[in-house]
Structure formats: C-alpha cells, structure tokens
Design an enzyme around this catalytic site. Structure first.
Site, PDB file in Angstrom:
ATOM      1  N   HIS A 128      -6.344  51.041 -21.188  1.00 42.04           N
ATOM      2  CA  HIS A 128      -7.315  51.838 -21.962  1.00 42.04           C
ATOM      3  C   HIS A 128      -7.821  53.042 -21.167  1.00 42.04           C
ATOM      4  O   HIS A 128      -8.990  53.420 -21.272  1.00 42.04           O
ATOM      5  CB  HIS A 128      -8.505  50.983 -22.405  1.00 42.04           C
ATOM      6  CG  HIS A 128      -8.136  49.844 -23.316  1.00 42.04           C
ATOM      7  ND1 HIS A 128      -8.147  49.959 -24.686  1.00 42.04           N
ATOM      8  CD2 HIS A 128      -7.729  48.578 -23.053  1.00 42.04           C
ATOM      9  CE1 HIS A 128      -7.783  48.809 -25.224  1.00 42.04           C
ATOM     10  NE2 HIS A 128      -7.508  47.955 -24.257  1.00 42.04           N
ATOM     11  N   ASN A 200     -10.296  45.913 -30.658  1.00 42.95           N
ATOM     12  CA  ASN A 200      -9.117  46.760 -30.851  1.00 42.95           C
ATOM     13  C   ASN A 200      -8.958  47.085 -32.333  1.00 42.95           C
ATOM     14  O   ASN A 200      -9.644  46.515 -33.179  1.00 42.95           O
ATOM     15  CB  ASN A 200      -7.848  46.024 -30.384  1.00 42.95           C
ATOM     16  CG  ASN A 200      -7.679  46.055 -28.860  1.00 42.95           C
ATOM     17  OD1 ASN A 200      -8.329  46.819 -28.163  1.00 42.95           O
ATOM     18  ND2 ASN A 200      -6.792  45.212 -28.363  1.00 42.95           N
ATOM     19  N   HIS A 392     -18.176  45.217 -21.414  1.00 39.84           N
ATOM     20  CA  HIS A 392     -17.969  43.854 -20.917  1.00 39.84           C
ATOM     21  C   HIS A 392     -18.250  42.871 -22.055  1.00 39.84           C
ATOM     22  O   HIS A 392     -19.374  42.835 -22.569  1.00 39.84           O
ATOM     23  CB  HIS A 392     -18.932  43.606 -19.748  1.00 39.84           C
ATOM     24  CG  HIS A 392     -18.896  42.212 -19.221  1.00 39.84           C
ATOM     25  ND1 HIS A 392     -17.772  41.411 -19.272  1.00 39.84           N
ATOM     26  CD2 HIS A 392     -19.846  41.456 -18.615  1.00 39.84           C
ATOM     27  CE1 HIS A 392     -18.045  40.240 -18.739  1.00 39.84           C
ATOM     28  NE2 HIS A 392     -19.289  40.241 -18.339  1.00 39.84           N
TER      29      HIS A 392
HETATM   30 FE1  HDE Z   1      -9.370  44.437 -22.185  1.00 39.70          FE
HETATM   31  N1  HDE Z   1      -9.684  45.251 -20.349  1.00 39.70           N
HETATM   32  N2  HDE Z   1      -8.545  42.814 -21.311  1.00 39.70           N
HETATM   33  N3  HDE Z   1      -8.859  43.661 -24.008  1.00 39.70           N
HETATM   34  N4  HDE Z   1     -10.094  46.041 -23.071  1.00 39.70           N
HETATM   35  C1  HDE Z   1     -10.219  46.443 -20.117  1.00 39.70           C
HETATM   36  O1  HDE Z   1     -11.895  46.860 -18.544  1.00 39.70           O
HETATM   37  C2  HDE Z   1      -8.668  42.490 -20.018  1.00 39.70           C
HETATM   38  C3  HDE Z   1      -8.277  42.462 -24.253  1.00 39.70           C
HETATM   39  C4  HDE Z   1     -10.290  46.227 -24.398  1.00 39.70           C
HETATM   40  O2  HDE Z   1     -13.290  51.776 -23.617  1.00 39.70           O
HETATM   41  C5  HDE Z   1     -10.509  46.685 -18.662  1.00 39.70           C
HETATM   42  O3  HDE Z   1     -13.370  48.485 -18.051  1.00 39.70           O
HETATM   43  C6  HDE Z   1      -8.149  41.181 -19.773  1.00 39.70           C
HETATM   44  C7  HDE Z   1      -8.389  42.103 -25.626  1.00 39.70           C
HETATM   45  C8  HDE Z   1     -10.842  47.542 -24.638  1.00 39.70           C
HETATM   46  O4  HDE Z   1     -13.861  51.194 -21.580  1.00 39.70           O
HETATM   47  C9  HDE Z   1     -10.086  45.380 -18.007  1.00 39.70           C
HETATM   48  C10 HDE Z   1      -7.696  40.731 -20.978  1.00 39.70           C
HETATM   49  C11 HDE Z   1      -9.056  43.149 -26.214  1.00 39.70           C
HETATM   50  C12 HDE Z   1     -10.978  48.109 -23.382  1.00 39.70           C
HETATM   51  C13 HDE Z   1      -9.607  44.573 -19.181  1.00 39.70           C
HETATM   52  C14 HDE Z   1      -7.957  41.760 -21.944  1.00 39.70           C
HETATM   53  C15 HDE Z   1      -9.335  44.104 -25.189  1.00 39.70           C
HETATM   54  C16 HDE Z   1     -10.516  47.148 -22.435  1.00 39.70           C
HETATM   55  C17 HDE Z   1      -9.909  47.940 -18.104  1.00 39.70           C
HETATM   56  C18 HDE Z   1      -7.019  39.412 -21.288  1.00 39.70           C
HETATM   57  C19 HDE Z   1      -9.420  43.319 -27.688  1.00 39.70           C
HETATM   58  C20 HDE Z   1     -11.474  49.504 -23.070  1.00 39.70           C
HETATM   59  C21 HDE Z   1     -11.060  48.814 -17.726  1.00 39.70           C
HETATM   60  C22 HDE Z   1      -7.794  38.298 -20.949  1.00 39.70           C
HETATM   61  C23 HDE Z   1     -10.339  42.297 -28.185  1.00 39.70           C
HETATM   62  C24 HDE Z   1     -12.962  49.547 -22.969  1.00 39.70           C
HETATM   63  C25 HDE Z   1     -12.234  48.085 -18.113  1.00 39.70           C
HETATM   64  C26 HDE Z   1     -13.410  50.955 -22.697  1.00 39.70           C
HETATM   65  C27 HDE Z   1     -10.528  47.349 -21.047  1.00 39.70           C
HETATM   66  C28 HDE Z   1      -9.193  43.321 -19.047  1.00 39.70           C
HETATM   67  C29 HDE Z   1      -7.583  41.642 -23.296  1.00 39.70           C
HETATM   68  C30 HDE Z   1     -10.023  45.337 -25.478  1.00 39.70           C
HETATM   69  C31 HDE Z   1      -9.054  45.500 -16.904  1.00 39.70           C
HETATM   70  C32 HDE Z   1      -8.085  40.479 -18.436  1.00 39.70           C
HETATM   71  C33 HDE Z   1      -7.888  40.835 -26.291  1.00 39.70           C
HETATM   72  C34 HDE Z   1     -11.191  48.164 -25.981  1.00 39.70           C
HETATM   73  O5  HDE Z   1     -11.162  44.725 -17.401  1.00 39.70           O
END
Ligand code: HDE
Length: 755
Positions: A128, A200, A392
């Site tokens: 993202h 999402n 978060h």
């Molecule tokens: Fe994320 N995801 N994600 N994700 N995600 C990040 O956090 C992560 C997942 C989503 O505009 C990171 O600050 C793991 C699902 C959005 O700043 C990170 C897993 C969904 C955004 C991270 C998932 C998301 C992130 C990268 C599996 C939809 C952007 C930078 C367990 C429900 C937020 C940050 C923004 C961002 C980890 C799966 C949505 C690395 C470990 C499922 C919209 O922490």
C-alpha cells in the site's frame, strides 16, 4: 441511500475552515493565488491553502484541543530563515573563499539545507505504498445503537475522518490504474479515541492465516533479481504462488474482474473483510461485516483504458479524488453492516465467518446502513498527512471488538510494528495526522521524536508520588473492555478448521453472479496475465485451477493460451447467483464526471457555452478541447481551452461532445506528434480527434454531436445511430441524453459478448 447534499454537509462541518465553499469551476489550480508573469519582488506572507484544502486539526501531541488556527502551525513570516528562525540574505550561493571557491565547512546554511534534504524520504510502506487521501466527516444514523455502544455511531453524531486509498503492490511512484486490489483505510477521530477501519475494495483476501502474508507479498512484488515488473500481478511468481495455493483463488478472481481496475476511488466499495464483533450497552455481542457503499455506484475502467492511463496520467485516481473535492462534487459512502448472531460455531448459512476468503452474499444478509461519510477537504501537505498517517486494525473504541479470524489476529501485531521502522520510532501517534482528539495519559515515555512534554515523576502504577494518577476507568467511565469470549479447552496446533478447505465454491458463486460483459473482462484479464508469464507449467497449472471455478471460464482462457481445457477435480455446484456482486445494470449519479467538448476554430460557440454551463451546474467538469491553448471569443463571453489536440487523450473523459469537425491543426504531422497520422488526416478532420473518438467509442463511452460534430464522427466511421451515440441539431438536448447514458457508466450494448 439517505439523501444528503454533500456541499451542505461540508459547510455544516464543525471543523470547516474559514475558507470559501468550493466553487463550480474547473478544478486543478496549483495555488490559491494565480501567479503573475513577472517574479514577485515585494515580500508577503505565505499564500494560504486553497479553499478545498485543510491540514490535520490542531490537537496537542497528547490529544488536547489547542484552539490554534491551522495557519498558526504552518510556516509563517515573509522572510527566508534557517530552521532556527534566523533570517538569511542568500540561498543561491554557498559560502566560499572568494567567488571561485573552495566552499567553506563553516557554511551552516549549506549544511543544514543539504542535510535536511538528504533525509527527506522515509521508507515507503511495504504494501500500500502508493496512496491518496482526504479529510471528511462521518455522521451516524443511530441505527446501530441497538447492537453497538460506540458513541460515534449515535444518531446525528459527527466525527472527523481521514481516509487513505491505495494500491497494494506498486512503489510510491507507480501508476494509479494498474490491476490490483485497492486499500480503503479510514481513521475516525471519535470522542472515545481513534477507531481505524483498515479495509480494501475487495471483500476477501488471498490467504486465511497471517503467517502467509510475507509469502503472498513476496510472490506478488517484483521479482527479487531484476526488480520487475512494477505494480503488476502479470508475472510468474504471482501466478506460481496463487496456483499452488488455491485459497487465493477467490481473491484472484476478484482482481481479474473489473474490481481490479476501478474508474475512481469515489466509485469503489470498501470492505472490512474480516468479521468483527459489535457489543451493545448490555454487553451482548453481534458479529458483523463492514461495507462502504459509494453514492456514485461501483464503476471501472476497461483494461486498455487502464493501461493507457498509466502512461498518459499515472496520477489519474489521486487527481480525480482531489479535483472532485475541489470542484464541490464531494464523495460520499454509506457505512453498512451485515449482522450475524454470535453463535458458538461462528458460521452463518454454512459460511465460516472467520474465513477471510469468504463473503456472505447480501441476498442472505442485507447490508444495513449505519452512517454516512462525506469527504470534503483535500490534505494541505502530502507528506505530513497522507504519508505519515498510520493505521492499525487494533485501534478500536468501546463497542467494537475483533474476532479470532487468524488473518486479523496477525494484523493486530503487524501494523504497530511496521510504523516503528517507517516513521522512525514509537511516538508516531503524536504526528499531527495521527493524534487522537481525546486526552492521552498513557505512561509511555521518551523515545525518538518525543514531542510531548510530560509532567510528573511517576509514570507507573500504582504510585503515590503523582497522587496515584493516572487512574484506570471502569466500563461506566468509558473504558475499553474486551468482550469476554469463552474459549474452548483445546490443544495447541498449527492447523485450520476443516471449513477453511473449501477454496472454490465462492469463486464459482462470483463467476455465476457476473453479467456476460463482466465475464468477458475476466476471461480477458486471465488470458492477458497468464500470457505474460514466461513458464508454460505455471499457465497450465492456473488453467487447471480455473476448471474448478467454471468450464466456460477455463475453456476460454485455455483457448487464448493455446492450451487444452482442464477438468474440475469434483463436480461443480450451482449456487444461486448474488446479483449484488455485479457492477452493471443500475443507474447512478454523475457528479464529478468529466466531459470533453471538441471545438473547431472559428465555429459558433453558443452551443458550447450552453453545455459548459449545464455540465458545471450538474456538478460535472467540462473540458474544452481545441487545436491550441488560450481562449476563444475573448471579446464576448470567452471560452477557455483546457486541452489541446496534442494533450487530450480519451482516458480522461467519461463522455465526449463534438461541437465541430476541426480541420488538421498546424502541428498535425507525424514528426511533431505521432498521434497525428497523415493517412487519417485525409478525412479532413484532425487525426488526433479521430483517435480520441475511436478510443472513447471502443471504451464504451457516450458520444454526443451537434452542428458539424456529426461529420467528425462519420469521418472516423462511427455511425450516429450506433448505441450510445447521440446526434442532434441543438447542444442542450444532446447533453441531456449523454447525461442519461453516463448514469449507466458505459454503453455496454455496443459490444456483443461471446459468453
Ligand atoms: Fe495490511 N498492512 N496486512 N491488509 N493494509 C499494511 O501497514 C498486513 C491486510 C491494508 O493507507 C502495512 O502501515 C498483514 C488485509 C491497508 O496506510 C502492514 C496482513 C487488509 C493498508 C500491513 C495484512 C489490509 C495496509 C503496511 C495479513 C484488508 C494501507 C504499512 C495478516 C482488510 C493503510 C502499514 C494505509 C497496510 C500488514 C492483510 C489492508 C505491513 C501482516 C486483509 C488498506 O503493516
């Protein structure tokens, strides 16, 4: 959806800045003050932000309302200074021993300026990374109050929000319109603390367990040796992983559908994906799935258009969002929940609610609206707001709790952790965009970039030196208390429930719910992506997977790849389709749409003036396209030209009106502009206009013509009685008909599907 006037909602916003309401003008002015031709020589205060912009609200690092006007926290004064506030007399020459040097180490200004510059970048998000954001307000309907005690969902309660949309795979500088899932993350600054809904635009995910997240991301990101391709899933490692890992099938199918190439952030649904738990004042729990429903409907680009856009305007989505807000076409979403009883097996209609690869069809559990979000201001600084915002899923308020979805559980760890390396330490909640609007008294101390000046000597509990402060709160004083979910006596395992083994039935449900046009797009997307894979074994494996979704899908993709179709592993069921999954067939408002108006030199512009005004009044954006820039009829009511034949491309317009048949312009030759094809120019119309019309036609866009405009259409072989083409004598009725067509987004009956 409940009718609300977005402009009025914005004006009422308690946090509205002291700026004028956004005007009905063509958006995109780079500054709030038009620049003079000559360089200014008189000092003056920094120019204010544009009326459509604001920064984070002014709360202290510890969440106390400061009442300081936003302009007071921006840079002030009319003279250049160092970061220490000392005035400077020159910033164009380093301090030297004589005019020919060498430069002197004592030049503090040079060192400060370059050192700061050297550290201007922070690590981009691992996923993202590319995003765009806006401020807004959320207003609760009160309809959730029976199942959720969160105060911000109460009737009429207005809560400031900041929303960041993103692509997942690409780097920060990648194109907006790639095929990918989009992030839809909302920060609610509630009176009970910050609540983040980090979702999402696709309601399911590739994996069922957080432990696999690095695997899917490593597979989808560019290959580690050559670092290609950028922001694409059309490559071997992605398809290698998803074909060996069949729980990704459902999400992959959504990505290959039109959902993977949205027309606009404003036209996307948002989903919390996981099942969450709402808790009411009596402590009763209801399981829910969150949905954002856009007022403008869900719409997409077509694939060729998305590819062209990536080159012509890689900032297409962020521009669209900012322009719409600036033009007063304020984007709105209704927040809704599907509700499910919190039963022991946490299953609804046979669907495991803890499995993030599954949806619950809206026909089985309707989405109940609980509030309305309006985005009304653009950020005033990208880095301070859009880049530094930290979401978060663990930021929760009383009344909203998590479930044991194993994907969500891992996310609860990941998001705090990632900010430490991205934002340089543990104090990122103090960054202005992340500050809560409620008092903070947390006993967390020190660390990099600490900006709060704490008092007291006893940041520990229990204490007597600080009078025992801070005290904990009980539920009656608004404390967050985790829902006391009973846990079964069980053994530690690395395993998943047997219900998680079904990887295909909902992919089939999605396929069966698509219209023939949408199925064509899905077939084309798979065929394109797999044809870009180098390894035949990977293509063959994916074709084998597709057989478990649908025979037609498998057969068509296999044919496109020159492979035999495969057979399903087991007989396929035929679930009832879910019409709510299809994007087509309904009519939607057209606010913020862009209409191109082609004019010829010297033509009568009265019709153009009429439609330009009507388009603005309908909340849309008219862009006049002419041979060269400037204005026409400057003496009377001037018509400004926004695009020239050299700069205009069809991707930017939702519909095109043709007011004239412009002859080839003076720059219409291939050596100057490769789009100016001499062969086509022979038809007597500038070939860039012919290209514009052909592309728009091919992408299913409405076309309207009056006066000589019909000649331009005919010159390119577009019959004026073709579907979605409107020709008439008068401009106004042509526009009316084009507007109706725009309400359906595209003219799909121009093309005959084969499936
Ligand atoms: Fe994320 N995801 N994600 N994700 N995600 C990040 O956090 C992560 C997942 C989503 O505009 C990171 O600050 C793991 C699902 C959005 O700043 C990170 C897993 C969904 C955004 C991270 C998932 C998301 C992130 C990268 C599996 C939809 C952007 C930078 C367990 C429900 C937020 C940050 C923004 C961002 C980890 C799966 C949505 C690395 C470990 C499922 C919209 O922490």
């Amino acid at each position: 959806m409940t009718e609300t006037n977005p402009a009025a909602a914005a004006a009422e916003h308690p946090d509205a800045q002291d700026s004028a309401a956004p005007g009905r003008e063509i958006p995109g002015a780079p500054s709030s003050v038009p620049p003079p031709v000559a360089e200014p020589v008189e000092p003056g205060a920094p120019v204010p932000p544009k009326p459509d912009q604001r920064g984070p609200q002014t709360y202290s690092p510890t969440g106390q309302k400061t009442g300081i006007a936003q302009k007071e926290v921006a840079q002030g004064g009319d003279r250049l200074t160092t970061a220490q506030g000392t005035r400077l007399y020159d910033t164009d020459h380093s301090l030297k021993a004589g005019p020919r040097g060498p430069s002197l180490l004592q030049d503090h200004h040079l060192r400060e300026k370059i050192t700061h510059f050297d550290h201007e970048r922070i690590p981009e998000r691992a996923v993202h990374a590319r995003g765009a954001a806006a401020h807004g307000v959320f207003q609760g309907y009160g309809t959730a109050s029976g199942i959720c005690k969160a105060a911000f969902l109460g009737e009429g309660v207005r809560t400031p929000v900041f929303v960041r949309f993103s692509t997942v795979l690409g780097s920060r500088g990648s194109a907006d319109t790639v095929r990918d899932t989009r992030g839809f993350a909302t920060k609610f600054y509630t009176d009970q603390g910050v609540f983040d809904l980090v979702g999402n635009n696709i309601p399911v995910f590739f994996i069922q367990d957080a432990v696999k997240f690095p695997d899917i991301v490593h597979a989808a990101k560019p290959h580690p040796d050559r670092e290609i391709p950028q922001a694409q899933s059309a490559h071997d490692t992605f398809w290698d992983f998803v074909s060996l890992h069949t729980e990704a099938t459902h999400h992959t199918l959504w990505n290959m559908s039109d959902r993977g190439i949205p027309r606009s952030f404003r036209m996307m649904e948002g989903f919390g994906i996981h099942t969450f738990r709402l808790v009411n004042a009596e402590g009763a729990s209801t399981l829910v799935k969150f949905h954002w429903k856009p007022r403008l409907g869900v719409h997409s680009q077509v694939w060729e258009e998305a590819q062209l856009t990536a080159g012509m305007d890689p900032d297409f989505h962020r521009r669209d969002l900012a322009d719409a807000i600036e033009a007063g076409a304020l984007p709105q979403w209704e927040l809704g929940v599907q509700t499910f009883p919190d039963t022991e097996d946490q299953t609804f209609a046979g669907i495991d609610l803890l499995d993030p690869t599954k949806i619950v069809p809206e026909e089985l559990a309707p989405v109940k609206p609980i509030g309305l979000m309006t985005l009304d201001k653009n950020p005033s600084n990208y880095f301070a707001e859009t880049e530094q915002v930290a979401f978060h899923p663990g930021n929760l308020v009383p009344g909203i709790d998590v479930t044991n979805d194993p994907l969500l559980q891992g996310r609860l760890f990941s998001y705090l952790d990632t900010q430490i390396s991205r934002l340089g330490g543990p104090n990122f909640p103090q960054l202005p965009i992340n500050r809560t609007h409620t008092p903070v008294n947390d006993m967390l101390r020190d660390g990099m970039h600490q900006t709060a000046v704490h008092r007291g000597v006893a940041p520990y509990r229990p204490n007597s030196l600080d009078g025992g402060c801070p005290f904990t709160a009980g539920a009656d004083a608004g404390a967050y208390i985790e829902f006391p979910e009973p846990l079964a006596a069980t053994a530690k395992v690395r395993d998943a429930a047997a219900t998680f083994d079904d990887h295909f039935s909902q992919a089939r449900l999605f396929w069966l719910s698509m219209t023939p046009t949408e199925r064509e797009h899905i077939i084309a997307a798979y065929t394109f992506e797999l044809a870009k894979c180098r390894e035949p074994a990977i293509r063959e494996r994916v074709v084998g997977t597709l057989a478990n979704i649908d025979g037609e899908l498998c057969g068509q993709v296999a044919a496109g790849l020159g492979l035999p179709a495969a057979r399903p592993a087991a007989a396929l069921d035929d679930p009832d389709p879910s019409p709510a999954l299809s994007q087509l067939g309904r009519r939607w408002p057209v606010d913020g749409r862009t209409i191109g108006i082609v004019i010829a030199e010297g033509q009568d512009l009265s019709g153009v003036r009429t439609v330009r005004q009507a388009i603005l009044e309908a909340g849309m954006v008219p862009l006049v396209i002419a041979a060269r820039a400037g204005t026409r009829d400057a003496d009377g009511d001037p018509v400004a030209v926004q695009r020239t034949f050299a700069t205009a491309r069809s991707i930017e317009f939702d519909a095109i009106l043709v007011a004239g048949a412009p002859a080839p312009a003076s720059d219409a030759y291939g050596a100057r502009d490769a789009k100016a094809d001499d062969e086509l120019a022979r038809a007597g119309v500038d070939s860039r206009i012919l290209l514009l019309l052909t592309e728009a036609y091919r992408h299913g866009k409405a076309l309207g013509a009056w006066a000589d405009g019909a000649d331009a259409l005919e010159a390119v072989g577009i019959a004026t009685d073709s579907p979605g083409v409107v020709a008439g004598d008068q401009a106004a009725p042509v526009l009316e008909r084009v507007k109706e067509l725009l309400g359906g987004h595209r003219v799909w009956d121009r093309f005959t599907p084969s499936v």
